[in-house]
Design an enzyme around this catalytic site. Structure first.
Site, PDB file in Angstrom:
ATOM      1  N   HIS A 186    -171.909-104.504 -16.632  1.00  0.00           N
ATOM      2  CA  HIS A 186    -171.796-104.799 -15.047  1.00  0.00           C
ATOM      3  C   HIS A 186    -170.169-105.068 -14.673  1.00  0.00           C
ATOM      4  O   HIS A 186    -169.074-104.091 -14.612  1.00  0.00           O
ATOM      5  CB  HIS A 186    -171.620-106.530 -14.695  1.00  0.00           C
ATOM      6  CG  HIS A 186    -170.405-107.576 -15.189  1.00  0.00           C
ATOM      7  ND1 HIS A 186    -169.548-107.168 -15.147  1.00  0.00           N
ATOM      8  CD2 HIS A 186    -169.880-107.946 -17.118  1.00  0.00           C
ATOM      9  CE1 HIS A 186    -168.237-108.254 -15.265  1.00  0.00           C
ATOM     10  NE2 HIS A 186    -169.024-108.650 -16.938  1.00  0.00           N
ATOM     11  N   CYS A 201    -168.856-108.246 -22.884  1.00  0.00           N
ATOM     12  CA  CYS A 201    -168.856-107.462 -21.880  1.00  0.00           C
ATOM     13  C   CYS A 201    -168.840-105.773 -21.548  1.00  0.00           C
ATOM     14  O   CYS A 201    -168.240-105.341 -22.009  1.00  0.00           O
ATOM     15  CB  CYS A 201    -169.274-108.095 -20.360  1.00  0.00           C
ATOM     16  SG  CYS A 201    -171.237-109.273 -20.361  1.00  0.00           S
TER      17      CYS A 201
END
Length: 231
Positions: A186, A201
């Site tokens: 992301h 992440c």
């Protein structure tokens, strides 16, 4: 902090850096501290990276250049000290530059899966390939910090949300593509070199995250390998 939305968990890392106490003046915050006169353990390497005379001795000009680099990438305390985090960041950049347009030269990311997103934790580098053909990248990424590492192995993208939002912590995570138990590609706006890293992440620059969104889909493979420096 850990951000949870339903059954999906995302973690965002905070910045940290330890230097000798003598390098921090007055024990204040990074922004309040003055430029240090202390010579760091990686002085020569840092000077060389910055294109300065690599004499291994801290000068006012050296400190100014080091502080500018630290400020750009969120390395704290921002006092111009040539410490391990600053040099580790520079060394990662050098490895990324050396990868050029052949990031899979060592053949560590599978070439028999068709389209696949590769994540090399050691070089903090990611790219998309189709067989042996490079489709996009390589690009710098920011992966999990010590204790919340991005997990290695072969994964698949299982859920995508172009404008992911946490209602608990009010955090936006654009172009989210989840591939392993809440870990996702992301977009973030901070530097890819901002220490110590994410909560698992794979953080990307906005343009790169958008390109990954356009080139990948649910069911596409993701392969994560290596070990992030400092973990």
């Amino acid at each position: 902090m850990r951000v949870r939305t339903g059954r999906i968990g995302i973690t965002l890392g905070l910045t940290g850096l330890l230097v000798p106490l003598t390098a921090v003046l007055g024990g204040g915050t990074a922004h309040a501290a003055s430029c240090t006169t202390s010579t760091g353990p990686y002085q020569k390497q840092v000077e060389k990276f910055l294109g300065r005379t690599a004499d291994g001795r801290q000068s006012a000009a050296d400190c100014k250049a080091i502080r500018a680099f630290q400020s750009q990438h969120g390395i704290t305390p921002t006092i111009g000290y040539a410490g391990p985090i600053t040099w580790r960041t520079m060394d990662t950049m050098l490895q990324q530059r050396a990868a050029g347009k052949n990031p899979n030269k060592a053949g560590k990311c599978p070439t028999n899966k068709g389209r696949i997103a590769c994540v090399d934790l050691t070089r903090q580098l990611s790219w998309i390939q189709d067989g042996k053909k490079l489709v996009y990248g390589p690009v710098p990424v920011r992966t999990g910090k010590n204790g919340t590492e991005t997990r290695t192995g072969l994964k698949k993208i299982y859920w995508r949300n172009i404008n992911h939002w946490s209602t608990i912590y009010k955090v936006r995570m654009p172009y989210s593509q989840f591939f392993d138990g809440g870990q996702a590609f992301h977009s973030v706006t901070k530097s890819m070199y901002n220490p110590p890293g994410s909560g698992g992440c794979v953080n990307m620059r906005p343009a790169d995250a958008k390109a990954y969104w356009n080139k990948l889909k649910n069911g596409d493979d993701v392969f994560v390998y290596g070990r992030k420096p400092g973990t």
